[in-house]
Design a protein around this motif. Structure first.
Motif, PDB file in Angstrom:
ATOM      1  N   ALA A   1       0.830  -1.216   0.000  1.00  0.00           N
ATOM      2  CA  ALA A   1       0.000   0.000   0.000  1.00  0.00           C
ATOM      3  C   ALA A   1       0.862   1.262   0.000  1.00  0.00           C
ATOM      4  CB  ALA A   1      -0.932  -0.003   1.208  1.00  0.00           C
ATOM      5  N   GLN A   2       2.088   1.187   0.554  1.00  0.00           N
ATOM      6  CA  GLN A   2       2.963   2.352   0.642  1.00  0.00           C
ATOM      7  C   GLN A   2       3.974   2.454  -0.495  1.00  0.00           C
ATOM      8  OE1 GLN A   2       2.553   4.781   2.867  1.00  0.00           O
ATOM      9  NE2 GLN A   2       0.792   3.642   3.619  1.00  0.00           N
ATOM     10  N   MET A   3       4.087   1.429  -1.317  1.00  0.00           N
ATOM     11  CA  MET A   3       5.121   1.394  -2.349  1.00  0.00           C
ATOM     12  C   MET A   3       4.837   2.295  -3.543  1.00  0.00           C
ATOM     13  SD  MET A   3       6.317  -2.535  -2.548  1.00  0.00           S
ATOM     14  CE  MET A   3       7.560  -3.172  -1.463  1.00  0.00           C
ATOM     15  N   ARG A   4       3.629   2.754  -3.665  1.00  0.00           N
ATOM     16  CA  ARG A   4       3.304   3.651  -4.769  1.00  0.00           C
ATOM     17  C   ARG A   4       2.112   4.513  -4.397  1.00  0.00           C
ATOM     18  NH1 ARG A   4      -0.035   0.055  -9.191  1.00  0.00           N
ATOM     19  NH2 ARG A   4      -1.069   1.997  -9.659  1.00  0.00           N
ATOM     20  N   ARG A   5       1.867   5.510  -5.180  1.00  0.00           N
ATOM     21  CA  ARG A   5       0.676   6.340  -4.995  1.00  0.00           C
ATOM     22  C   ARG A   5      -0.464   5.688  -5.765  1.00  0.00           C
ATOM     23  NH1 ARG A   5       1.818  12.432  -4.019  1.00  0.00           N
ATOM     24  NH2 ARG A   5       3.921  12.270  -3.221  1.00  0.00           N
ATOM     25  N   TRP A   6      -1.315   5.033  -5.047  1.00  0.00           N
ATOM     26  CA  TRP A   6      -2.454   4.361  -5.660  1.00  0.00           C
ATOM     27  C   TRP A   6      -3.520   5.400  -6.005  1.00  0.00           C
ATOM     28  CZ3 TRP A   6      -2.357  -0.786  -6.797  1.00  0.00           C
ATOM     29  CH2 TRP A   6      -1.358  -1.546  -6.189  1.00  0.00           C
ATOM     30  N   THR A   7      -4.127   5.245  -7.144  1.00  0.00           N
ATOM     31  CA  THR A   7      -5.279   6.068  -7.487  1.00  0.00           C
ATOM     32  C   THR A   7      -6.364   5.771  -6.455  1.00  0.00           C
ATOM     33  OG1 THR A   7      -4.698   5.872  -9.808  1.00  0.00           O
ATOM     34  CG2 THR A   7      -6.960   6.559  -9.319  1.00  0.00           C
ATOM     35  N   PRO A   8      -7.062   6.783  -5.956  1.00  0.00           N
ATOM     36  CA  PRO A   8      -8.105   6.514  -4.953  1.00  0.00           C
ATOM     37  C   PRO A   8      -9.057   5.402  -5.401  1.00  0.00           C
ATOM     38  CG  PRO A   8      -7.772   8.865  -5.200  1.00  0.00           C
ATOM     39  CD  PRO A   8      -6.939   8.206  -6.272  1.00  0.00           C
ATOM     40  N   GLY A   9      -9.296   4.473  -4.471  1.00  0.00           N
ATOM     41  CA  GLY A   9     -10.201   3.358  -4.736  1.00  0.00           C
ATOM     42  C   GLY A   9      -9.556   2.139  -5.361  1.00  0.00           C
ATOM     43  N   THR A  10      -8.236   2.203  -5.659  1.00  0.00           N
ATOM     44  CA  THR A  10      -7.593   1.050  -6.299  1.00  0.00           C
ATOM     45  C   THR A  10      -6.804   0.176  -5.327  1.00  0.00           C
ATOM     46  OG1 THR A  10      -5.648   2.340  -6.916  1.00  0.00           O
ATOM     47  CG2 THR A  10      -7.439   2.213  -8.541  1.00  0.00           C
ATOM     48  N   CYS A  11      -6.638   0.634  -4.098  1.00  0.00           N
ATOM     49  CA  CYS A  11      -5.917  -0.128  -3.080  1.00  0.00           C
ATOM     50  C   CYS A  11      -6.800  -0.201  -1.842  1.00  0.00           C
ATOM     51  CB  CYS A  11      -4.591   0.544  -2.738  1.00  0.00           C
ATOM     52  SG  CYS A  11      -3.649  -0.298  -1.443  1.00  0.00           S
ATOM     53  N   ARG A  12      -7.158  -1.418  -1.459  1.00  0.00           N
ATOM     54  CA  ARG A  12      -8.040  -1.585  -0.299  1.00  0.00           C
ATOM     55  C   ARG A  12      -7.440  -2.603   0.660  1.00  0.00           C
ATOM     56  NH1 ARG A  12     -14.333  -3.477  -0.152  1.00  0.00           N
ATOM     57  NH2 ARG A  12     -14.540  -3.213   2.096  1.00  0.00           N
ATOM     58  N   LEU A  13      -7.335  -2.192   1.921  1.00  0.00           N
ATOM     59  CA  LEU A  13      -6.874  -3.101   2.964  1.00  0.00           C
ATOM     60  C   LEU A  13      -8.058  -3.425   3.864  1.00  0.00           C
ATOM     61  CD1 LEU A  13      -3.438  -1.513   3.911  1.00  0.00           C
ATOM     62  CD2 LEU A  13      -3.940  -3.274   2.216  1.00  0.00           C
ATOM     63  N   PHE A  14      -8.319  -4.698   4.037  1.00  0.00           N
ATOM     64  CA  PHE A  14      -9.436  -5.145   4.868  1.00  0.00           C
ATOM     65  C   PHE A  14      -9.036  -5.142   6.339  1.00  0.00           C
ATOM     66  CE2 PHE A  14     -10.224  -7.476   0.824  1.00  0.00           C
ATOM     67  CZ  PHE A  14     -11.400  -6.830   0.479  1.00  0.00           C
ATOM     68  N   GLY A  15      -9.986  -4.797   7.195  1.00  0.00           N
ATOM     69  CA  GLY A  15      -9.759  -4.835   8.634  1.00  0.00           C
ATOM     70  C   GLY A  15      -9.011  -3.621   9.132  1.00  0.00           C
ATOM     71  N   THR A  16      -8.621  -3.706  10.371  1.00  0.00           N
ATOM     72  CA  THR A  16      -7.865  -2.638  11.019  1.00  0.00           C
ATOM     73  C   THR A  16      -6.483  -2.548  10.399  1.00  0.00           C
ATOM     74  OG1 THR A  16      -9.022  -3.120  13.079  1.00  0.00           O
ATOM     75  CG2 THR A  16      -6.991  -1.845  13.247  1.00  0.00           C
ATOM     76  N   ARG A  17      -6.012  -1.344  10.182  1.00  0.00           N
ATOM     77  CA  ARG A  17      -4.659  -1.161   9.650  1.00  0.00           C
ATOM     78  C   ARG A  17      -3.657  -1.114  10.795  1.00  0.00           C
ATOM     79  NH1 ARG A  17      -3.976   2.282   4.343  1.00  0.00           N
ATOM     80  NH2 ARG A  17      -1.899   2.356   5.249  1.00  0.00           N
ATOM     81  N   LEU A  18      -2.666  -1.963  10.708  1.00  0.00           N
ATOM     82  CA  LEU A  18      -1.624  -2.040  11.726  1.00  0.00           C
ATOM     83  C   LEU A  18      -0.908  -0.706  11.906  1.00  0.00           C
ATOM     84  CD1 LEU A  18      -0.082  -3.985  13.609  1.00  0.00           C
ATOM     85  CD2 LEU A  18       1.398  -4.531  11.678  1.00  0.00           C
ATOM     86  N   ASP A  19      -0.736   0.042  10.837  1.00  0.00           N
ATOM     87  CA  ASP A  19      -0.025   1.315  10.940  1.00  0.00           C
ATOM     88  C   ASP A  19      -0.869   2.417  11.575  1.00  0.00           C
ATOM     89  OD1 ASP A  19      -1.629   1.317   8.638  1.00  0.00           O
ATOM     90  OD2 ASP A  19      -0.247   2.533   7.479  1.00  0.00           O
TER      91      ASP A  19
END
Length: 146
Positions: free
Chosen positions: A118-136
């Protein structure tokens, strides 16, 4: 187009008792994305042979994945006696780099690998989704103990 997935199994269930529920969220979202882009391929990154087998059964030739060390139980790959730590590091890095090149990505918010993608590139909004609570986004009080 390629849809990247990072689906945890193996020893992650010991860290996250809600893993089965979280993993059930991937398929409905993936099916929705495939309706939008019926020609898309699927890149699966997983540490679990059972998850790989299930996705192979569902998606056949459309599924792409690397040859990697995986587990078929709740023992993490890094605890397997035959596992080379160097090879495991290479495998996870290759998977993360490939996932970051996908057009879309679905991952686990409590997984460091998914967070890295998720941090390796600038994802276009809505193209990268992480399920659940984010550890960060969680407070890590143990990091600041003296």
């Amino acid at each position: 187009p390629v849809i990247g997935l990072h689906v945890r199994g193996g020893d992650k269930v010991g860290e996250d008792p809600g893993l089965t529920r979280l993993n059930a969220l991937y398929l409905p979202e993936l099916e929705r994305l495939l309706r939008e882009q019926p020609e898309a391929r699927i890149f699966l990154s997983t540490d679990d042979d059972r998850i790989l087998a299930r996705y192979r059964e569902l998606f056949g030739e459309r599924l792409v994945y690397t040859v990697s060390t995986r587990t078929a139980n709740v023992q993490g790959v890094h605890y397997q006696k035959q596992a080379s730590r160097r090879a495991l590091g290479d495998e996870v890095l290759i998977d993360a780099l490939l996932a970051a090149r996908c057009d879309r990505f679905l991952g686990n918010g409590l997984s460091n690998v998914s967070l890295a993608v998720a941090q390796m590139r600038r994802w276009t909004p809505g193209t990268c989704r992480l399920f659940g609570t984010r550890l960060d986004y969680l407070r890590q009080l143990t990091l600041y103990r003296s």
